[in-house]
Structure formats: structure tokens, C-alpha cells
Design a protein around this motif. Structure first.
Motif, mmCIF file in Angstrom:
data_model
loop_
_atom_site.group_PDB
_atom_site.id
_atom_site.type_symbol
_atom_site.label_atom_id
_atom_site.label_comp_id
_atom_site.label_asym_id
_atom_site.label_seq_id
_atom_site.Cartn_x
_atom_site.Cartn_y
_atom_site.Cartn_z
ATOM 1 N N LEU A 85 0.823 -1.210 0.000
ATOM 2 C CA LEU A 85 0.000 0.000 0.000
ATOM 3 C C LEU A 85 0.858 1.261 0.000
ATOM 4 C CD1 LEU A 85 -2.905 1.111 0.191
ATOM 5 C CD2 LEU A 85 -2.669 1.014 2.682
ATOM 6 N N LEU A 86 1.869 1.307 0.848
ATOM 7 C CA LEU A 86 2.710 2.497 0.934
ATOM 8 C C LEU A 86 3.512 2.716 -0.355
ATOM 9 C CD1 LEU A 86 4.019 2.317 4.609
ATOM 10 C CD2 LEU A 86 2.016 3.515 3.702
ATOM 11 N N ALA A 87 3.934 1.626 -1.005
ATOM 12 C CA ALA A 87 4.646 1.764 -2.278
ATOM 13 C C ALA A 87 3.745 2.400 -3.324
ATOM 14 C CB ALA A 87 5.142 0.399 -2.756
ATOM 15 N N VAL A 108 -3.584 10.582 -0.460
ATOM 16 C CA VAL A 108 -4.829 10.110 0.163
ATOM 17 C C VAL A 108 -5.745 9.489 -0.883
ATOM 18 C CG1 VAL A 108 -6.938 10.848 1.327
ATOM 19 C CG2 VAL A 108 -4.723 11.705 2.104
ATOM 20 N N HIS A 109 -5.864 10.121 -2.048
ATOM 21 C CA HIS A 109 -6.740 9.605 -3.100
ATOM 22 C C HIS A 109 -6.254 8.233 -3.569
ATOM 23 C CE1 HIS A 109 -9.056 9.343 -6.830
ATOM 24 N NE2 HIS A 109 -9.849 10.278 -6.313
ATOM 25 N N GLN A 110 -4.954 8.095 -3.739
ATOM 26 C CA GLN A 110 -4.403 6.807 -4.157
ATOM 27 C C GLN A 110 -4.611 5.740 -3.092
ATOM 28 O OE1 GLN A 110 -3.492 5.691 -6.882
ATOM 29 N NE2 GLN A 110 -1.987 4.060 -6.663
ATOM 30 N N LEU A 111 -4.430 6.107 -1.845
ATOM 31 C CA LEU A 111 -4.653 5.185 -0.732
ATOM 32 C C LEU A 111 -6.063 4.620 -0.776
ATOM 33 C CD1 LEU A 111 -3.490 4.262 2.202
ATOM 34 C CD2 LEU A 111 -4.961 6.093 3.028
ATOM 35 N N LEU A 112 -7.053 5.486 -0.898
ATOM 36 C CA LEU A 112 -8.445 5.047 -0.915
ATOM 37 C C LEU A 112 -8.763 4.242 -2.171
ATOM 38 C CD1 LEU A 112 -10.150 8.326 0.369
ATOM 39 C CD2 LEU A 112 -9.577 6.276 1.696
ATOM 40 N N THR A 113 -8.211 4.660 -3.297
ATOM 41 C CA THR A 113 -8.453 3.941 -4.557
ATOM 42 C C THR A 113 -7.919 2.515 -4.489
ATOM 43 O OG1 THR A 113 -8.370 6.007 -5.830
ATOM 44 C CG2 THR A 113 -8.010 3.951 -7.042
ATOM 45 N N MET A 114 -6.711 2.364 -3.957
ATOM 46 C CA MET A 114 -6.114 1.032 -3.847
ATOM 47 C C MET A 114 -6.909 0.145 -2.896
ATOM 48 S SD MET A 114 -2.035 2.002 -3.786
ATOM 49 C CE MET A 114 -1.464 0.292 -3.689
ATOM 50 N N LEU A 115 -7.377 0.709 -1.797
ATOM 51 C CA LEU A 115 -8.147 -0.074 -0.837
ATOM 52 C C LEU A 115 -9.480 -0.505 -1.424
ATOM 53 C CD1 LEU A 115 -7.452 1.954 2.429
ATOM 54 C CD2 LEU A 115 -6.476 -0.265 1.791
ATOM 55 N N ARG A 116 -10.144 0.391 -2.116
ATOM 56 C CA ARG A 116 -11.441 0.037 -2.713
ATOM 57 C C ARG A 116 -11.276 -1.048 -3.777
ATOM 58 N NH1 ARG A 116 -15.649 4.516 -4.710
ATOM 59 N NH2 ARG A 116 -16.418 4.254 -2.567
ATOM 60 N N ALA A 117 -10.192 -0.988 -4.534
ATOM 61 C CA ALA A 117 -9.967 -1.971 -5.599
ATOM 62 C C ALA A 117 -9.482 -3.313 -5.052
ATOM 63 C CB ALA A 117 -8.957 -1.421 -6.604
ATOM 64 N N ASN A 118 -9.047 -3.337 -3.805
ATOM 65 C CA ASN A 118 -8.483 -4.556 -3.214
ATOM 66 C C ASN A 118 -9.068 -4.772 -1.818
ATOM 67 O OD1 ASN A 118 -5.997 -5.301 -5.147
ATOM 68 N ND2 ASN A 118 -6.076 -3.079 -4.922
ATOM 69 N N PRO A 119 -10.349 -5.139 -1.739
ATOM 70 C CA PRO A 119 -11.008 -5.240 -0.429
ATOM 71 C C PRO A 119 -10.381 -6.282 0.495
ATOM 72 C CG PRO A 119 -12.401 -6.136 -2.174
ATOM 73 C CD PRO A 119 -11.282 -5.404 -2.843
#
Length: 209
Positions: A85-87, A108-119
């Protein structure tokens, strides 16, 4: 087959064209993949070592060659997923930011996008990991240090280092709690609105820092 290869095969050093180390690395990867599937879809308490081994197609003997117990596995999995996630967050930030907002908004936007795409990854990082309180506190400190590193390009050096570090720790703890709430409710909130709110929160704390 030459004599050296034959001896190695008899000793178990080579099998199917792979060395002992390669086979061990493959088993470890399969165990982590199985753990991601299970911890990423179920509560930590509901997952057993036996189920992880079944999903990985390995015996418990091989499991215990790599991990002490279920908690040790969960810690290793969480560490791996948090590094992923941090990478991704670092990759999304501009190379030469000029302001705190230019760092925090895309991050922040990338953090949320990655989390939503990878539940499943999100569940491992933010839902199951907090159940291991010691690991949770360690992750928060690591993330605060990571944020300090990201901000060095745009933030002046502070004279009160302790105050700055405490505020960064409070910042990442607050972010984590909002993200956990978002995940727990199915990630149904508008992502852009949430990113805006969290970016504003970060800017407010950093202004105080």
C-alpha cells in the motif's frame, strides 16, 4: 543427468528442476496467498492454521518451518500488504511537490483507490491487523515515520521534534480510524468526497505541527 545433479537430487537439494530454497519460497508464497484469501474475507478469530494449510496445499510441518503460529503469519501478511500500500502511495505523489496539499491530496486519493480496488488487502491491513494491538501500534508509528519522510520535501524542519512526531502519530491514527469506519460500512461513500475530507484533515493537523 550428471553425477553432481544426481547427488543433489538424492539429497533433496533439487527436485523438479528447483532447489530446496526455491521450493521453500514457493510454499511460503502459497501460505501467504491462502492467508490473504482467508484473513481478507473472514474475521481473524475464525481462521485456523489448518485452513490456511489446506488452501496453500502444504502440510502443517511446512507451515511451522516459516511461521511460529497464526499470529506470526497474520503479522507477516499485514506487513507485506502495508508495504504494498505504501509503495503505491509513494508512486502516486508528484516528484517535486511544492506544498503539503500537493503531497497529501494525491497520496490520500491513491490510498483510498487502492483499498477500494483490493477489499481483501484492505481487510487485512485495517480490520484484522488492529485486533493484534501491539502490531497495530507498531504500524501506526511506522506510518507516521513514513509520512514524515514524504513531507520532508515540502515541510521546513521543526525545532520541536517531539511535538511534530506526536502530531504525525495522531494524524495517521485518525486517518486509520476513518478508513476503518469506511471499510466497515462497505466503502459506499463517495471516494472523492472522502479524499477531500481526509486531505483537509491532514492539512489542518500539519498546519498545527
Amino acid at each position: 543427468m550428471d553425477e553432481r545433479t544426481a547427488v543433489g537430487t538424492r539429497r533433496g537439494e533439487n527436485y523438479g528442476g528447483r532447489t530446496r530454497e526455491e521450493r521453500a519460497a514457493d510454499r511460503r508464497d502459497r501460505i501467504l496467498a491462502s492467508a490473504l484469501q482467508l484473513f481478507g474475507t473472514r474475521d481473524y478469530e475464525d481462521v485456523t492454521v489448518a485452513e490456511v494449510c489446506t488452501g496453500a496445499r502444504v502440510s502443517k510441518r511446512y507451515f511451522y518451518e516459516h511461521f511460529v503460529d497464526r499470529e506470526d503469519l497474520a503479522r507477516a501478511l499485514q506487513k507485506e500488504q502495508n508495504e504494498w500500500l505504501l509503495a503505491g502511495v509513494v508512486a502516486a505523489t508528484p516528484p517535486s511537490p511544492r506544498t503539503v496539499e500537493e503531497v497529501m491530496r494525491p497520496a490520500v486519493h491513491q490510498l483510498l483507490t487502492m483499498l477500494r480496488a483490493n477489499p481483501r488487502r484492505a481487510q487485512v491491513i485495517y480490520i484484522n491487523a488492529p485486533r493484534m494491538e501491539t502490531r497495530r501500534r507498531g504500524v501506526l508509528r511506522e506510518d507516521a515515520q513514513f509520512l514524515a519522510w514524504m513531507l520532508r520535501r515540502v515541510s521546513p524542519q521543526t525545532k520541536d521534534r517531539i511535538r511534530y512526531e506526536r502530531l504525525l502519530l495522531a494524524l495517521v491514527a485518525g486517518l486509520s480510524e476513518v478508513i476503518i469506519d469506511w471499510l466497515s460500512r462497505g466503502m459506499t461513500d463517495d471516494l472523492d468526497d472522502l479524499a477531500d475530507h481526509l486531505t483537509a484533515y491532514c492539512q489542518s493537523v500539519l498546519a498545527a505541527a
